[in-house]
Design a protein around this motif. Structure first.
Motif, PDB file in Angstrom:
ATOM      1  N   GLN A 174       0.925  -1.126  -0.009  1.00  0.00           N
ATOM      2  CA  GLN A 174       0.152  -0.179   0.090  1.00  0.00           C
ATOM      3  C   GLN A 174       0.904   0.959   0.208  1.00  0.00           C
ATOM      4  N   LYS A 175       0.448   2.206  -0.603  1.00  0.00           N
ATOM      5  CA  LYS A 175       1.061   3.661  -0.719  1.00  0.00           C
ATOM      6  C   LYS A 175       0.816   4.575   0.694  1.00  0.00           C
ATOM      7  N   ASP A 176       1.655   5.268   1.036  1.00  0.00           N
ATOM      8  CA  ASP A 176       1.449   6.028   2.248  1.00  0.00           C
ATOM      9  C   ASP A 176       1.209   7.332   1.825  1.00  0.00           C
ATOM     10  N   GLU A 177       1.186   8.317   2.891  1.00  0.00           N
ATOM     11  CA  GLU A 177       0.886   9.870   2.181  1.00  0.00           C
ATOM     12  C   GLU A 177       2.011  10.398   1.799  1.00  0.00           C
ATOM     13  N   GLU A 178       3.179   9.946   1.894  1.00  0.00           N
ATOM     14  CA  GLU A 178       4.533  10.480   1.224  1.00  0.00           C
ATOM     15  C   GLU A 178       4.664   9.744  -0.032  1.00  0.00           C
ATOM     16  N   GLY A 179       3.945   9.105  -0.519  1.00  0.00           N
ATOM     17  CA  GLY A 179       4.096   8.423  -1.933  1.00  0.00           C
ATOM     18  C   GLY A 179       5.075   7.386  -1.751  1.00  0.00           C
ATOM     19  N   CYS A 180       5.282   6.552  -0.728  1.00  0.00           N
ATOM     20  CA  CYS A 180       6.266   5.670  -0.446  1.00  0.00           C
ATOM     21  C   CYS A 180       5.247   4.145  -0.448  1.00  0.00           C
ATOM     22  N   TRP A 181       5.871   2.994  -0.805  1.00  0.00           N
ATOM     23  CA  TRP A 181       5.046   1.845  -0.894  1.00  0.00           C
ATOM     24  C   TRP A 181       5.398   1.072   0.332  1.00  0.00           C
ATOM     25  N   MET A 182       4.672   0.756   1.198  1.00  0.00           N
ATOM     26  CA  MET A 182       4.708  -0.082   2.490  1.00  0.00           C
ATOM     27  C   MET A 182       4.588  -1.325   2.162  1.00  0.00           C
ATOM     28  N   ILE A 183       5.335  -2.170   2.567  1.00  0.00           N
ATOM     29  CA  ILE A 183       5.035  -3.828   2.237  1.00  0.00           C
ATOM     30  C   ILE A 183       4.941  -4.400   3.526  1.00  0.00           C
ATOM     31  N   PHE A 184       3.828  -5.170   3.734  1.00  0.00           N
ATOM     32  CA  PHE A 184       3.636  -5.766   5.222  1.00  0.00           C
ATOM     33  C   PHE A 184       2.754  -7.151   4.961  1.00  0.00           C
ATOM     34  N   LYS A 185       2.620  -7.947   6.161  1.00  0.00           N
ATOM     35  CA  LYS A 185       1.836  -9.135   6.080  1.00  0.00           C
ATOM     36  C   LYS A 185       0.920  -8.995   7.367  1.00  0.00           C
ATOM     37  N   MET A 186      -0.381  -9.378   7.075  1.00  0.00           N
ATOM     38  CA  MET A 186      -1.577  -9.153   8.195  1.00  0.00           C
ATOM     39  C   MET A 186      -1.947 -10.708   8.580  1.00  0.00           C
ATOM     40  N   GLU A 187      -2.029 -11.086   9.857  1.00  0.00           N
ATOM     41  CA  GLU A 187      -2.629 -12.511  10.082  1.00  0.00           C
ATOM     42  C   GLU A 187      -3.743 -12.059  11.471  1.00  0.00           C
ATOM     43  N   GLN A 188      -4.999 -12.699  11.083  1.00  0.00           N
ATOM     44  CA  GLN A 188      -6.051 -12.363  11.970  1.00  0.00           C
ATOM     45  C   GLN A 188      -5.717 -13.334  13.128  1.00  0.00           C
ATOM     46  N   LEU A 189      -5.845 -12.773  14.353  1.00  0.00           N
ATOM     47  CA  LEU A 189      -5.688 -13.485  15.667  1.00  0.00           C
ATOM     48  C   LEU A 189      -7.220 -13.956  16.081  1.00  0.00           C
ATOM     49  N   ASP A 190      -7.441 -14.484  17.156  1.00  0.00           N
ATOM     50  CA  ASP A 190      -8.577 -14.918  17.809  1.00  0.00           C
ATOM     51  C   ASP A 190      -9.671 -13.472  17.944  1.00  0.00           C
ATOM     52  N   GLY A 191     -10.913 -13.399  17.533  1.00  0.00           N
ATOM     53  CA  GLY A 191     -11.441 -12.032  17.632  1.00  0.00           C
ATOM     54  C   GLY A 191     -11.834 -11.519  16.443  1.00  0.00           C
TER      55      GLY A 191
END
Length: 783
Positions: A677-694
C-alpha cells in the motif's frame, strides 16, 4: 339407455358434490353454526344439546361428520348444508332443421338451457351438458374481399365464383346464404393519397376500370340467389391505397355489428371469409393520421359505406374478438402465403377461426372455404362468460376426440352431423358470495346455457320455539344446540349475570392482543378463561390458555429429548444439556481451534458446533467470505505504527494499539501473501497481516525499508529548462532568417526573368537634347 344411465349418475354426483379425497375440516374462529359451514366444505355442525363437555368451547361442535359421530353426535343432529341443483328449462335436442322448421320453432343443439345452482363454499358440483349438431343447419357466409390494386386478378376469379360458392355450401346444407362486402383502407394520409385526382382514381394510369378510394363498402346482403351474387360482384372494380396493411379490421367490425344490414339470420352458422394478400391495421395506427377517437364497436353504415372510417381508430384485436364471439361469427382468413404466418398468429387470439392459404389468383378459394368450414363446424368448444375469481368452472369432455379434462374450456373435435356429445361441467364457489348468473355456450353457436348461482352459507337447525329454555337456565333460547342468552345474561348456558359490564367487554378481556377468545383452548366464563384439558388429560394454562406442556420440540420422538421439561411450549434443559430440544450435551470440544480458542472468538459453540457471526464459516469461524480486506482497512494503522506518518500519527496508540500488534522486520516469517500500500508520502509500504482470535485483532510484520521514489535534481531541471528555452529561441531565429533568405531569392529570380524578357531599341533617346553652344577651355591643350 346407457347414455341416459350415465347422465343420471353424473347428475346425482353433481347434486351430492361428493369428493373421493380425504375429508378434512380446518377450523378457524368458530362461534356459530354459520362460521363452521363457511370454514370448509367438509365441516359440519352438531346440533345436539349437552354435546360439549363442561368448560369446553362450543367450537367443538364443528368438525368432520366422522369425528363428530365418533364423539357421540347422532346422525339426525348433524347439520351439513349441501349443494342444490335444479333444471329450469330443458327443451329436447333437435335432430334436423327441417323438422323444427315444420314445427315453426328454432332448432335446439344444447341441453339443458337454464339451470339453478346453490353451492356450499368449497364443495364442487358437477352436471352434464349435452350438444348435438343439427342436420341441415343453415349457413350464412359473408365474403369480405380486399379490393386494393394488388388483388386485381383475384377479383376477376371471384366474379365467376358465385354459383360455385353456393354449390359448395349447399353440399353442407340446403339452407345456405351468401353476402359480399369489400374494403381497402381509410382515405386519409398516410394510408391513401388524398390528392383529388388520386382519390377519384387511386390505381395506375393504365387501369381503365378503377373505383374511387373507400374504407369499407357493404355490397350485397345475404341471399340464396347465386346469380344475384355474381351480378353484384361483377360490378365491383379494383381500387387502391398507399401502404401495404389494409383496413380489414374496420370491415370485419362493421360486418359483425351491422346485423340487420348484412342479413344474418337468428338460427344459422355465421361465417366471415376475409380474402387479402396484405396485413392489417389495428388500434393505435389511426394516430398516424391524427385519428384519436377509439373504435366504439357500433354500426355506422350509411348508404352501404362505413361513415366513420376517417373519424374512428381501427378496432383492437380484443374488441374484434369480443364482437365476433358476441354475434356468434366464425372468421375464415383466406390469405396468400406471404402473410399466412401473420394471420395464423392472429387466429390463435380469436377463438373458432381458421386460416387457409390462397393461390396467387384466389382460384382455390372455394375448396379452401369448404375445408375450413368442415374444420370449424366439427370442432365444438364450450366456454363461459367471465366469472369472479372465487368461482371456478371446468369441463371434462365425453366424446371420442376430447380435449384435456379439467380445463377452463371444453373441446370435442371431429364431431359429425347428428352426433351427440357431452361435457361434465364442474362449478365450485370458493367462498360465500352474492347471487349471480353467467352463460355457458359453444363458441360460434347461438345456443346457450344460463346458470344462476348462489351460495349456501347458513344453517337451518329447526330449533324448538321456546323462549326461555331450561337448557339455558330459563334465560335464553336454543339456537343450533347453543344458548342465545337474553339481555343481562352471558355464559355457555346463560349462567352469568353481566351486571355493569356488557357481554362484549367481558369477552374482550379473554382475548390476548385482540386475538382468538382464550386462544381457542378454553371458554370465556364471566370475563375469565376456563381452560380445557389436552388430549392426554393435562390442562392448558395461562391467563388466556396460551400455554401447554406437550407441544415442545422433540428429538427421536422424545419430548425435549428426554433431557428436559416442556414449559409453555419451550424446553427447559437439565444441567449438562443444551439446545432448543435439549438433545446436545454441554461441550465445546468440537469448537476449539488448535490454539485452544472457542470458535476463534468469532462465534458461539452450540451443540458442540460453532455458530459463527455473519461472514465467517465453520468449522472454527476462521475464514470470512465477503469481509473487507485488512490490507486496506488497516493501512493507516500500519503507516502510523511502522513509520509514524499518516492521519493516525497523533493518536496511533489509541486508534490502532488494541487491534494491531506489529513487528518491524527485514524479511518476512509469515506465510501470508504480502500487502503493498502507498502512504501519504508516496512510498510503498510492504507488510503481512494475520488475523488472531476475535473480530478485530491482527498481527502484522512490516518491512523496515519502504520503496520511495528518488527526488528529482532541481539544478539539472532548471539548467536544462534554460538551455532548452535558449535553444528553442535560436532555432526560431534561424528559421526566420531562412524564410527571409528564401523570399529574397524568390524576388531575385523574378527580377532576372523580367529582365530577360525586355527588348531595347538602338535609337537616340528622345528625351536627350544636344548642346546649343560649345565652349573650349583655353587652358586645355588636349594632352
Amino acid at each position: 339407455m346407457d347414455r341416459c344411465l350415465l347422465f343420471l349418475l353424473l347428475f346425482l354426483r353433481g347434486r351430492s358434490g361428493f369428493s373421493s379425497g380425504e375429508e378434512l375440516c380446518s377450523k378457524t374462529v368458530i362461534t356459530t353454526c354459520g362460521d363452521c359451514i363457511r370454514s370448509g366444505p367438509y365441516c359440519v355442525w352438531c346440533n345436539q344439546l349437552n354435546f360439549t363437555r363442561p368448560g369446553e368451547q362450543e367450537a367443538a361442535r364443528c368438525d368432520t361428520k366422522s369425528q363428530l359421530m365418533e364423539r357421540g353426535c347422532k346422525q339426525e343432529d348433524i347439520i351439513s348444508p349441501g349443494n342444490y341443483f335444479r333444471v329450469l328449462k330443458e327443451v329436447p335436442l333437435s335432430t334436423t332443421f327441417v323438422q323444427e322448421q315444420a314445427k315453426q320453432r328454432e332448432p335446439v343443439q344444447l341441453f339443458p338451457q337454464k339451470i339453478e345452482l346453490k353451492l356450499r363454499p368449497g364443495l364442487p358440483t358437477t352436471f352434464t351438458l349435452r350438444f348435438k349438431r343439427v342436420q341441415g343447419y343453415p349457413v350464412d357466409l359473408y365474403y369480405l374481399m380486399d379490393l386494393s390494386y394488388s388483388m386485381e386478378d383475384d377479383l376477376r376469379n371471384v366474379r365467376q365464383l358465385g354459383s360455385h360458392l353456393l354449390t359448395a355450401l349447399k353440399r353442407i346444407t340446403e339452407h345456405a346464404q351468401i353476402g359480399f362486402g369489400s374494403f381497402v383502407d381509410k382515405t386519409v394520409l398516410p394510408f391513401t393519397n388524398t390528392n383529388k385526382e388520386k382519390l377519384e382514381k387511386p390505381c395506375d394510369a393504365k387501369e381503365l376500370y378503377c373505383q374511387p378510394a373507400f374504407g369499407y363498402r357493404h355490397v350485397l346482403s345475404m341471399t340464396a340467389d347465386d346469380n344475384l351474387f355474381q351480378r353484384e360482384v361483377s360490378r365491383q372494380f379494383i381500387s387502391g391505397n398507399l401502404d401495404p396493411p389494409e383496413g380489414s379490421f374496420d370491415a370485419m367490425m362493421q360486418a359483425a355489428v351491422c346485423g340487420s344490414q348484412i342479413g344474418w339470420r337468428n338460427s344459422s352458422t355465421r361465417l366471415i371469409v376475409l380474402t387479402t394478400d396484405a396485413g392489417f391495421h389495428m388500434a393505435g395506427d389511426g394516430k398516424l393520421a391524427g385519428i384519436l377517437e377509439p373504435n366504439d364497436e357500433r354500426c355506422h353504415l350509411n348508404n352501404q359505406l362505413y361513415a366513420k372510417s376517417n373519424e374512428m381508430d381501427y378496432p383492437s384485436v380484443g374488441q374484434l374478438t369480443t364482437q365476433l364471439q358476441k354475434n356468434n361469427i366464425q372468421p375464415i382468413f383466406a390469405v396468400t402465403k406471404e402473410v399466412a404466418d401473420v394471420y395464423k398468429q392472429l387466429s390463435t387470439m380469436i377463438p373458432k377461426s381458421e386460416v387457409g392459404v390462397l393461390t396467387s389468383d384466389s382460384s382455390n378459394v372455394v375448396g379452401l372455404i369448404e375445408s375450413a368450414y368442415n374444420r370449424l363446424s366439427s370442432k365444438v368448444t364450450v366456454a363461459h362468460d367471465d366469472v369472479p375469481d372465487t368461482v371456478s368452472v371446468t369441463y371434462t369432455p365425453i366424446c371420442k376426440h376430447g380435449g384435456p379434462a379439467g380445463d377452463t374450456k371444453g373441446v370435442c373435435d371431429k364431431v359429425g352431423v347428428g352426433e351427440e356429445i357431452a361435457f361434465n361441467v364442474t362449478v365450485t364457489a370458493e367462498e360465500c358470495m352474492k347471487d349471480m348468473s353467467f352463460i355457458i355456450r359453444p363458441l360460434g353457436i347461438k345456443d346457450t346455457l344460463s346458470v344462476t348461482l348462489s351460495t349456501n352459507c347458513e344453517c337451518e337447525c329447526n330449533d324448538p320455539p321456546i323462549e326461555n329454555h331450561p337448557y339455558c337456565n330459563g334465560k335464553g333460547r336454543v339456537s343450533c344446540g347453543m344458548c342465545s342468552c337474553n339481555e343481562g345474561s352471558v355464559g355457555q348456558k346463560c349462567e352469568c349475570a353481566i351486571g355493569t359490564r356488557d357481554e362484549s367487554s367481558l369477552r374482550a378481556s379473554c382475548r390476548k392482543d385482540n386475538g382468538t377468545e382464550c386462544e381457542g383452548r378454553g371458554d370465556c366464563v364471566c370475563g375469565r378463561c376456563s381452560c380445557h384439558t389436552t388430549e392426554s388429560g393435562s390442562s392448558y394454562h395461562g391467563d388466556y390458555c396460551e400455554c401447554d406442556d406437550e407441544h415442545c420440540e422433540r428429538f427421536q420422538n422424545k419430548l425435549c429429548a428426554g433431557n428436559g421439561r416442556c414449559r409453555c411450549g419451550k424446553c427447559e434443559c437439565k444441567p449438562g444439556y443444551e439446545g432448543s430440544d435439549c438433545h446436545c450435551k454441554t461441550s465445546d470440544e468440537q469448537c476449539r481451534t488448535p490454539s485452544g480458542s472457542v470458535c476463534s472468538g468469532r462465534g458461539k459453540c452450540e451443540c458442540n458446533q460453532c455458530k459463527c457471526k455473519d461472514g465467517y464459516r465453520r468449522p472454527f469461524c476462521d475464514i470470512c467470505h465477503g469481509c473487507p480486506d485488512p490490507c486496506q482497512t488497516k493501512q493507516q494503522c500500519i503507516e502510523c505504527l511502522g513509520f509514524n506518518t499518516g492521519p493516525f500519527k497523533k493518536n496511533c496508540t489509541q486508534s490502532c494499539g488494541e487491534s494491531v500488534t506489529h513487528t518491524m522486520v527485514d524479511t518476512f516469517t509469515m506465510t501470508k501473501k504480502p500487502c503493498k500500500q502507498k502512504d501519504e508520502e508516496g512510498c510503498w509500504m510492504i507488510f503481512k497481516m494475520e488475523q488472531l482470535d476475535g473480530e478485530d485483532n491482527y498481527k502484522a510484520e512490516i518491512l523496515r525499508t519502504r520503496e520511495c521514489p528518488e527526488l528529482p535534481n532541481i539544478y539539472a531541471i532548471i539548467g536544462g529548462s534554460i538551455a532548452g528555452v535558449a535553444l528553442i529561441g535560436l532555432l526560431i531565429l534561424l528559421l526566420i532568417k531562412f524564410l527571409i533568405h528564401m523570399n529574397d531569392l524568390k524576388e531575385l529570380r523574378k527580377f532576372e526573368n523580367e529582365k530577360k524578357k525586355a527588348k531595347w531599341e538602338n535609337a537616340p533617346n528622345p528625351l536627350y537634347k544636344d548642346a546649343v553652344t560649345t565652349v573650349n577651355n583655353p587652358t586645355f591643350t588636349g594632352q
